[in-house]
Design an enzyme around this catalytic site. Structure first.
Site, short mmCIF file in Angstrom:
data_model
loop_
_atom_site.label_atom_id
_atom_site.label_comp_id
_atom_site.label_asym_id
_atom_site.label_seq_id
_atom_site.Cartn_x
_atom_site.Cartn_y
_atom_site.Cartn_z
N HIS A 49 16.37 16.21 -24.21
CA HIS A 49 15.38 16.20 -23.13
C HIS A 49 14.21 17.10 -23.50
O HIS A 49 14.43 18.26 -23.89
CB HIS A 49 15.99 16.75 -21.84
CG HIS A 49 17.10 15.93 -21.28
ND1 HIS A 49 16.91 15.02 -20.27
CD2 HIS A 49 18.43 15.88 -21.60
CE1 HIS A 49 18.07 14.44 -19.97
NE2 HIS A 49 19.01 14.94 -20.76
N HIS B 69 21.07 12.56 -26.85
CA HIS B 69 19.63 12.56 -26.61
C HIS B 69 19.17 13.98 -26.29
O HIS B 69 19.94 14.79 -25.80
CB HIS B 69 19.24 11.59 -25.50
CG HIS B 69 19.97 11.77 -24.20
ND1 HIS B 69 21.30 11.40 -24.04
CD2 HIS B 69 19.58 12.28 -23.02
CE1 HIS B 69 21.68 11.67 -22.79
NE2 HIS B 69 20.65 12.21 -22.15
#
Ligand SMILES: [Zn+2]
Length: 139
Positions: A100, A98
């Site tokens: 940020h 992922h």
């Protein structure tokens, strides 16, 4: 597989979605560094970017401006950080790749990890080492 992000993507665990397409979702981080902290997540589970084909890594990051623009506009942030952690030692909490997107505000400071002044000879030898380790044949 026991993965909180796969559960979120499958709709088994609730999250606050800000974006969805065939390949990616973006959700609000439950533990934001700053208000508006958002996570861009590929639907396909890979633990680290080194587990992904490089074209997928590129495709993932090519979505960052889209999400960041929305986050900055929504939060009226003065800037933003993009972060991507790989491995526990790098503070990767959820083992599903992922990115940020963290809005930053002029009047709110967050301590960045303390920096030290590097030694030139160490920098030189490290640079040489890293240069030799960059494998241009990696796909
Ligand atoms: Zn997953």
């Amino acid at each position: 597989m026991d993965c909180i992000f796969c559960d979120v993507i499958a709709g088994k665990t609730p999250a606050f979605f800000v974006y969805e397409d065939d390949d990616y979702v973006a959700i609000m981080d439950k533990y934001p560094i700053h208000r508006g902290h958002t996570l861009l997540i590929p639907r396909i589970h890979h633990e680290k970017i080194l587990d992904m084909p490089t074209n997928l890594v590129g495709a993932l990051f090519s979505k960052v401006p889209l999400i960041a623009k929305g986050v900055v506009e929504a939060t009226q942030a003065d800037g933003f950080n993009v972060g991507q952690n790989n491995g526990r030692a790098a503070n990767q909490i959820v083992p599903h790749v992922h990115v940020h997107v963290i809005p930053r505000y002029k009047n709110i400071t967050t301590a960045w990890p303390k920096r030290t002044l590097a030694d030139d000879s160490d920098l030189r030898s490290l640079a040489e080492k890293i240069r030799k380790c960059i494998d241009l044949t990696v796909k």
